[in-house]
Design a protein around this motif. Structure first.
Motif, PDB file in Angstrom:
ATOM      1  N   HIS A   1      43.968  49.870  73.212  1.00 49.78           N
ATOM      2  CA  HIS A   1      44.716  49.052  72.537  1.00 49.78           C
ATOM      3  C   HIS A   1      45.902  48.344  73.801  1.00 49.78           C
ATOM      4  O   HIS A   1      46.138  47.176  73.817  1.00 49.78           O
ATOM      5  CB  HIS A   1      45.593  49.623  71.562  1.00 49.78           C
ATOM      6  CG  HIS A   1      44.830  49.874  70.395  1.00 49.78           C
ATOM      7  ND1 HIS A   1      44.223  48.713  69.508  1.00 49.78           N
ATOM      8  CD2 HIS A   1      44.663  51.115  69.764  1.00 49.78           C
ATOM      9  CE1 HIS A   1      43.812  49.713  68.408  1.00 49.78           C
ATOM     10  NE2 HIS A   1      43.673  51.052  68.715  1.00 49.78           N
ATOM     11  N   PHE A   2      46.411  49.276  74.330  1.00 40.66           N
ATOM     12  CA  PHE A   2      47.386  49.174  75.036  1.00 40.66           C
ATOM     13  C   PHE A   2      47.351  48.491  76.588  1.00 40.66           C
ATOM     14  O   PHE A   2      47.831  47.544  76.853  1.00 40.66           O
ATOM     15  CB  PHE A   2      48.217  50.355  75.169  1.00 40.66           C
ATOM     16  CG  PHE A   2      48.716  51.162  74.006  1.00 40.66           C
ATOM     17  CD1 PHE A   2      49.659  50.545  73.314  1.00 40.66           C
ATOM     18  CD2 PHE A   2      47.983  52.120  73.549  1.00 40.66           C
ATOM     19  CE1 PHE A   2      49.842  51.297  71.991  1.00 40.66           C
ATOM     20  CE2 PHE A   2      48.036  52.646  72.271  1.00 40.66           C
ATOM     21  CZ  PHE A   2      49.123  52.119  71.452  1.00 40.66           C
TER      22      PHE A   2
ATOM     23  N   ALA B   1      51.680  46.936  52.647  1.00 44.82           N
ATOM     24  CA  ALA B   1      51.312  47.897  53.860  1.00 44.82           C
ATOM     25  C   ALA B   1      49.876  48.131  53.989  1.00 44.82           C
ATOM     26  O   ALA B   1      49.070  48.263  53.105  1.00 44.82           O
ATOM     27  CB  ALA B   1      52.078  49.174  53.779  1.00 44.82           C
TER      28      ALA B   1
ATOM     29  N   PRO C   1      46.798  50.808  55.518  1.00 48.54           N
ATOM     30  CA  PRO C   1      46.590  52.022  56.122  1.00 48.54           C
ATOM     31  C   PRO C   1      46.035  51.812  57.376  1.00 48.54           C
ATOM     32  O   PRO C   1      44.787  52.503  57.689  1.00 48.54           O
ATOM     33  CB  PRO C   1      45.647  52.635  55.001  1.00 48.54           C
ATOM     34  CG  PRO C   1      45.068  51.583  54.470  1.00 48.54           C
ATOM     35  CD  PRO C   1      45.930  50.165  54.397  1.00 48.54           C
ATOM     36  N   ALA C   2      46.411  51.435  58.439  1.00 49.34           N
ATOM     37  CA  ALA C   2      46.078  51.467  59.763  1.00 49.34           C
ATOM     38  C   ALA C   2      46.870  52.215  60.711  1.00 49.34           C
ATOM     39  O   ALA C   2      48.136  51.921  60.672  1.00 49.34           O
ATOM     40  CB  ALA C   2      45.603  50.095  60.162  1.00 49.34           C
ATOM     41  N   THR C   3      46.226  52.650  61.653  1.00 45.65           N
ATOM     42  CA  THR C   3      47.051  53.288  62.784  1.00 45.65           C
ATOM     43  C   THR C   3      48.018  52.013  63.392  1.00 45.65           C
ATOM     44  O   THR C   3      47.280  50.961  63.915  1.00 45.65           O
ATOM     45  CB  THR C   3      46.312  53.980  63.908  1.00 45.65           C
ATOM     46  OG1 THR C   3      45.535  54.918  63.250  1.00 45.65           O
ATOM     47  CG2 THR C   3      47.165  54.625  64.753  1.00 45.65           C
ATOM     48  N   SER C   4      49.234  52.284  63.798  1.00 46.03           N
ATOM     49  CA  SER C   4      50.002  51.223  64.112  1.00 46.03           C
ATOM     50  C   SER C   4      49.835  51.079  65.703  1.00 46.03           C
ATOM     51  O   SER C   4      49.962  52.358  66.344  1.00 46.03           O
ATOM     52  CB  SER C   4      51.326  51.345  63.630  1.00 46.03           C
ATOM     53  OG  SER C   4      52.351  50.255  64.261  1.00 46.03           O
ATOM     54  N   THR C   5      49.654  50.042  66.187  1.00 44.50           N
ATOM     55  CA  THR C   5      49.547  49.822  67.627  1.00 44.50           C
ATOM     56  C   THR C   5      50.380  48.868  67.905  1.00 44.50           C
ATOM     57  O   THR C   5      50.152  48.097  68.925  1.00 44.50           O
ATOM     58  CB  THR C   5      48.082  49.317  68.012  1.00 44.50           C
ATOM     59  OG1 THR C   5      47.776  48.155  66.996  1.00 44.50           O
ATOM     60  CG2 THR C   5      46.950  50.311  67.684  1.00 44.50           C
ATOM     61  N   GLY C   6      51.618  48.431  66.999  1.00 46.05           N
ATOM     62  CA  GLY C   6      52.577  47.571  67.563  1.00 46.05           C
ATOM     63  C   GLY C   6      52.395  46.306  66.498  1.00 46.05           C
ATOM     64  O   GLY C   6      51.546  46.076  65.706  1.00 46.05           O
TER      65      GLY C   6
ATOM     66  N   ASP D   1      44.285  47.801  63.330  1.00 43.38           N
ATOM     67  CA  ASP D   1      43.506  49.000  63.776  1.00 43.38           C
ATOM     68  C   ASP D   1      42.905  49.775  62.707  1.00 43.38           C
ATOM     69  O   ASP D   1      42.889  50.792  62.391  1.00 43.38           O
ATOM     70  CB  ASP D   1      44.410  50.119  64.585  1.00 43.38           C
ATOM     71  CG  ASP D   1      43.726  51.048  65.395  1.00 43.38           C
ATOM     72  OD1 ASP D   1      42.518  50.640  65.858  1.00 43.38           O
ATOM     73  OD2 ASP D   1      44.206  51.966  65.933  1.00 43.38           O
TER      74      ASP D   1
ATOM     75  N   HIS E   1      40.187  51.897  61.780  1.00 44.36           N
ATOM     76  CA  HIS E   1      38.876  52.621  61.945  1.00 44.36           C
ATOM     77  C   HIS E   1      38.411  53.239  60.585  1.00 44.36           C
ATOM     78  O   HIS E   1      37.409  53.874  60.559  1.00 44.36           O
ATOM     79  CB  HIS E   1      39.608  53.965  62.634  1.00 44.36           C
ATOM     80  CG  HIS E   1      39.711  53.553  63.933  1.00 44.36           C
ATOM     81  ND1 HIS E   1      38.685  53.806  65.063  1.00 44.36           N
ATOM     82  CD2 HIS E   1      40.914  53.212  64.735  1.00 44.36           C
ATOM     83  CE1 HIS E   1      39.435  53.240  66.334  1.00 44.36           C
ATOM     84  NE2 HIS E   1      40.473  53.112  65.984  1.00 44.36           N
TER      85      HIS E   1
ATOM     86  N   TRP F   1      46.863  60.326  60.450  1.00 39.95           N
ATOM     87  CA  TRP F   1      47.420  59.200  61.182  1.00 39.95           C
ATOM     88  C   TRP F   1      46.320  58.428  61.861  1.00 39.95           C
ATOM     89  O   TRP F   1      46.108  57.245  62.187  1.00 39.95           O
ATOM     90  CB  TRP F   1      48.648  59.360  62.090  1.00 39.95           C
ATOM     91  CG  TRP F   1      48.899  58.720  63.204  1.00 39.95           C
ATOM     92  CD1 TRP F   1      49.214  59.190  64.493  1.00 39.95           C
ATOM     93  CD2 TRP F   1      49.856  57.499  63.297  1.00 39.95           C
ATOM     94  NE1 TRP F   1      49.739  57.995  65.338  1.00 39.95           N
ATOM     95  CE2 TRP F   1      50.084  57.083  64.457  1.00 39.95           C
ATOM     96  CE3 TRP F   1      49.850  56.483  62.066  1.00 39.95           C
ATOM     97  CZ2 TRP F   1      50.796  55.817  64.764  1.00 39.95           C
ATOM     98  CZ3 TRP F   1      50.543  55.270  62.361  1.00 39.95           C
ATOM     99  CH2 TRP F   1      50.953  55.090  63.431  1.00 39.95           C
TER     100      TRP F   1
ATOM    101  N   ASP G   1      42.814  59.125  61.507  1.00 41.48           N
ATOM    102  CA  ASP G   1      41.752  58.986  60.840  1.00 41.48           C
ATOM    103  C   ASP G   1      40.776  60.085  60.913  1.00 41.48           C
ATOM    104  O   ASP G   1      39.526  60.052  60.747  1.00 41.48           O
ATOM    105  CB  ASP G   1      40.971  57.618  60.825  1.00 41.48           C
ATOM    106  CG  ASP G   1      41.885  56.456  60.915  1.00 41.48           C
ATOM    107  OD1 ASP G   1      42.516  56.330  59.578  1.00 41.48           O
ATOM    108  OD2 ASP G   1      41.686  55.464  61.468  1.00 41.48           O
TER     109      ASP G   1
ATOM    110  N   PRO H   1      56.688  52.706  66.656  1.00 41.44           N
ATOM    111  CA  PRO H   1      55.979  51.391  66.312  1.00 41.44           C
ATOM    112  C   PRO H   1      54.691  51.555  66.581  1.00 41.44           C
ATOM    113  O   PRO H   1      54.091  50.638  65.949  1.00 41.44           O
ATOM    114  CB  PRO H   1      56.627  50.583  67.308  1.00 41.44           C
ATOM    115  CG  PRO H   1      57.029  51.292  68.710  1.00 41.44           C
ATOM    116  CD  PRO H   1      57.349  52.533  67.841  1.00 41.44           C
ATOM    117  N   SER H   2      54.046  52.366  67.315  1.00 38.31           N
ATOM    118  CA  SER H   2      52.865  52.555  67.337  1.00 38.31           C
ATOM    119  C   SER H   2      52.449  53.958  68.013  1.00 38.31           C
ATOM    120  O   SER H   2      53.340  54.749  68.299  1.00 38.31           O
ATOM    121  CB  SER H   2      52.049  51.621  68.482  1.00 38.31           C
ATOM    122  OG  SER H   2      52.347  51.915  69.821  1.00 38.31           O
TER     123      SER H   2
END
Lengths: 419, 422
Positions: A129-130, A249, A251-256, A289, A291, B153, B155, B342-343
């Protein structure tokens, strides 16, 4: 910015009439300022400059479930639980259709105001992602770069702080230049507490010779705050500013990325309408994100995106200033073609980019990647993302794309007719 | 050099009080390093902020709630999330073993897990406890890869042998143990297989392996082929020099410089102390490269707020509840709320914190902090002493010189460019 320059700026931007300036711009409340601006002469359409709104979708939007190849059997067999049936999609042609949650965008498509660039990516795709988001924002796929492509444009045109604005608490790399940096504006508005005078803040924001770089930037943030405070005060508060928490909200992993896209775009709209001189706006929506259990969460996000974009574009079509706005929606990558067993998808490669707005010539650009000729399970990109941003630089910002894309000589896409 | 002691204390903890700085200068640099990385005895200050006991997660007590019970359970979770957030802030402020607390904050940003998706404050607190109790970095990594909050977090609880979910495996390689580019896409997929089968037990706040969902087959990871499991894959990664160098670079990034890379020599010295994090930090603090990073790091919002509260002798629990809520919301506005990075990449660094929006929020927060005090007359020099600032620039001194209101003086000191950068 000192008081005199600030007033000149407000007058030049058409926000304040002479009377308001005489009353002291700093002392005028929000309501009065907006009242003043509505009484001022209407903006001169020949003076309108093009503006771009970049919408970043953080997390890797599943392009195949956004612009859906519904007629392709490979699509249905690769993700049986996740695929949309042909009857569900909003058909664009006999091969591709939009996700059923994108009703507003379908309307824009029918009105020929939505361009969809297919299969956008870059060579040797990176599935982090980053790193991938850095690649899109710095427009430098080969090696890490310290500046964003908008930041380099800010450097190149020696732009004032209000030329590029983000409505996020933390600045995206997109807007970072070597000597210039875009402004971050709180979407809750920019007002100083009443116990501190603007003069004191301005004094704190003065530069000091030979100061360490970070300390100088900390000081500059106060100077920027005053400048942007004037710009945003002039633009007024959005009619509705829902908190980020008001949108469901996902339910995804936050990637910003931010959640309150509607609020961010409402602020952009107000800024555009009252003639704020900003040319590039950066807003974002996070949570892509997906998954696991993708379908429900993705639909929530696409619905938010659809509603926010549709109402923004409709509002932009109502004013001369708004008709100069081009919106570009992108994400760092698409998802894998095949679903995983968690009813989600893992990180993939190419995806569609949306371009929309009153000036946009609707239709498809580029080519939909094959679902059977894959690169280790992933789509092969057919369009380099720098062609999209290059077009924005060339056709919207009137700049030489190669100069800000580190020499990249791209193929410009005709989604915005040049002036 | 006495200035080096101040730099050391600012970086190793959240912000020294004037008394702590004076004592450390008296003791000298080497002795201060030793006290920081190997504090003696129990943390007396921290003992006044015991970790809260939350009891069972409401969803563990009632896994099939009606919509009304669900609303009530969500309300309880929110209250408890506020509780642990306030507790952690309090703990950071009152702890005497500042380097221990700061290191824990570092690990939170490293194994960055957010309550916004995990939802359960019990799981977040269990992860926090686990980070706190770990013997060293290897122990931390073995605990984290099966930590229920982290697994949920990313999955991991939905990762099965039929079609692995790559989320946790990828971040284990990229963000937690090896660093970007030190592995192939094939490794990502194989690590995903090794991590299949873990399920969350909400009642016990633990994770358990479901052998039916675990892929028992052989996997090839970084050239090694065996029947990797969560533990053995972590052991494999911990044994790689790339892992040791990566952790050293992350410590350097957070404690020394977020703009220049760690020098090879410094990295090698730190690597020699792996997997003991405090020994790695000792190697960093006693390396000549450390002092050269002065005035380059921007305080993160939590560092800024906690340091300010320590220097102003404010304790979160003694601040009116409404004001404390505003302060914590302000941290959110600055982009850094405890338990909610934040991520998965953790917190940003450097100039990205120095936005105009951030300047505005900091002004407001600093004003709220100062409003909790009733200071007598203060001079700019007094403010520098209280906030442990070496020297005002001419710019800031000119601002402070004409201010007569002591609260406003403190407020301006807290938002001054000199205070924001270490």
């Amino acid at each position: 910015m000192d008081a005199l320059t600030r007033r000149r700026f407000l007058v030049a931007s058409g926000v304040l009439s002479g009377g308001a300036v005489a009353a002291g711009a700093g002392a005028i409340g929000l309501a009065r300022l907006l009242g003043t601006s509505s009484k001022a002469a209407p903006p001169d359409p020949t003076r309108q400059t093009s503006k771009v709104v970049l919408v970043t979708l953080y997390g890797g939007n599943d392009g195949l479930n956004t612009v859906i190849p519904y007629a392709d059997r490979a699509y249905h067999s690769a993700r049986p639980e996740l695929a949309y049936a042909s009857r569900e999609v909003l058909r664009l042609d006999d091969k591709l259709g939009l996700n059923p949650r994108l009703r507003g965008l379908k309307g824009l498509w029918d009105a020929k105001r939505l361009g969809i660039v297919l299969g956008v990516g870059y060579p040797k795709p990176d599935r982090s992602h980053f790193r991938s988001m850095d690649i899109w924002q710095t427009a430098s796929p080969g090696s890490p770069a310290p500046t964003g492509w908008v930041g380099r444009w800010l450097d190149g045109v020696n732009a004032p702080v209000e030329a590029a604005v983000s409505f996020e608490p933390v600045l995206p790399p997109l807007l970072v230049g070597r000597s210039r940096i875009g402004a971050c504006v709180s979407y809750r508005g920019l007002t100083l507490p009443d116990w501190i005078s603007p003069d004191l803040v301005a004094a704190l924001g003065r530069s000091q010779p030979n100061e360490p770089e970070m300390q100088a930037r900390a000081a500059a943030s106060f100077a920027d705050l005053l400048t942007m405070g004037d710009v945003v005060r002039a633009a007024g508060q959005p009619t509705q500013t829902p908190d980020a928490g008001d949108e469901p909200a996902v339910p995804a992993t936050s990637t910003g990325g931010e959640n309150a896209l509607t609020a961010q775009l409402a602020l952009v709209a107000r800024c555009v309408e009252v003639g704020v001189p900003t040319q590039v706006y950066s807003v974002s929506l996070g949570g892509f994100d997906t998954h696991a259990e993708e379908r429900a969460g993705h639909e929530v996000l696409l619905k938010q995106l659809d509603e926010a974009l549709t109402s923004f574009v409709a509002r932009m079509a109502e004013t001369d200033a708004g008709r100069q706005v081009v919106v570009v929606v992108y994400s760092e990558f698409g998802r894998r073609v095949r679903a995983n067993a968690s009813d989600g998808t893992d990180h993939g490669t190419a995806g569609p980019v949306f371009v929309l707005g009153p000036r946009v010539v609707g239709g498809f650009y580029g080519e939909q990647p094959s679902l059977t000729d894959l690169d280790d399970g992933d789509l092969k990109a057919t369009v380099d993302f720098r062609d999209v941003f290059g077009t924005v630089l060339g056709s919207v910002l009137g700049a030489d794309p190669a100069r800000y894309l580190e020499g990249y000589q791209g193929k410009l896409l005709p989604f915005v007719p040049s002036d | 050099m006495t200035d080096d002691v101040a730099l050391l204390l600012r970086r190793a903890g959240f912000g020294p009080t004037a008394a702590e700085l004076a004592a450390a200068r008296q003791a000298g640099y080497e002795a201060t390093v030793s006290t920081l990385v190997a504090p003696f005895g129990p943390d007396i200050g921290a003992s006044s902020a015991p970790m809260p006991d939350l009891g069972l997660d409401p969803y563990a007590e009632n896994p099939n709630p009606t919509s009304r019970q669900r609303a009530e359970a969500d309300r309880i979770r929110k209250t408890q999330t506020d509780l642990i957030t306030r507790w952690w802030l309090e703990r950071m402020v009152v702890a005497n073993h500042q380097a221990v607390e700061k290191l824990l904050f570092f690990w939170h940003g490293h194994w960055a897990t957010s309550v916004t998706k995990v939802k359960s404050p019990q799981l977040m607190l269990a992860q926090h406890r686990s980070l706190r109790e770990s013997r060293d970095i290897a122990d931390t990594a073995r605990r984290m890869i099966v930590d229920p909050a982290l697994v949920y977090w990313l999955d991991g609880h939905l990762n099965t042998k039929r079609a692995p979910n790559e989320n946790l495996g990828r971040e284990l390689l990229e963000l937690f143990l090896l660093g970007h580019g030190q592995y192939t896409e094939r490794d990502v997929k194989e690590v995903g297989r090794a991590l299949t089968g873990w399920r969350i037990n909400l009642r016990a706040a633990t994770s358990v392996l479901d052998p039916r969902e675990h892929d028992n087959g052989r996997k090839t990871i970084l050239g090694s082929t065996e029947k990797f499991t969560a533990t053995s894959v972590v052991n494999l990664l911990l044994g790689r020099i790339e892992c040791v160098r990566f952790i050293a670079s992350r410590l350097w990034f957070r404690y020394a410089s977020s703009t220049t890379p760690v020098p090879d020599r410094t990295s090698a010295r730190m690597a020699g102390a792996f997997p003991a994090p405090m020994s790695m930090l000792r190697a960093l603090y006693t390396d000549e490269a450390f002092a050269t990073t002065r005035d380059t790091m921007v305080k993160q919002p939590i560092e800024w707020l906690v340091g300010a509260m320590r220097q102003l002798e404010l304790r979160p629990t003694r601040i009116p509840a409404e004001t404390l809520t505003q302060l914590i919301d302000g941290l959110g506005g600055l982009g850094q709320r405890p338990f909610a990075p934040p991520s998965v990449g953790g917190w940003p660094a450097g100039a990205t914190w120095l936005t105009s929006a951030g300047a505005q929020v900091r002004l407001s927060l600093a004003g709220k902090l100062a409003s909790q005090l009733t200071p007598g007359r203060l001079t700019p020099e007094d403010v520098a002493y209280i906030l442990c600032i070496d020297k005002w620039t001419d710019r800031t001194y000119a601002v402070l010189r004409d201010v007569r209101n002591a609260r406003l003086l403190l407020t301006l000191g807290l938002v001054s460019p000199e205070y924001l950068v270490t």
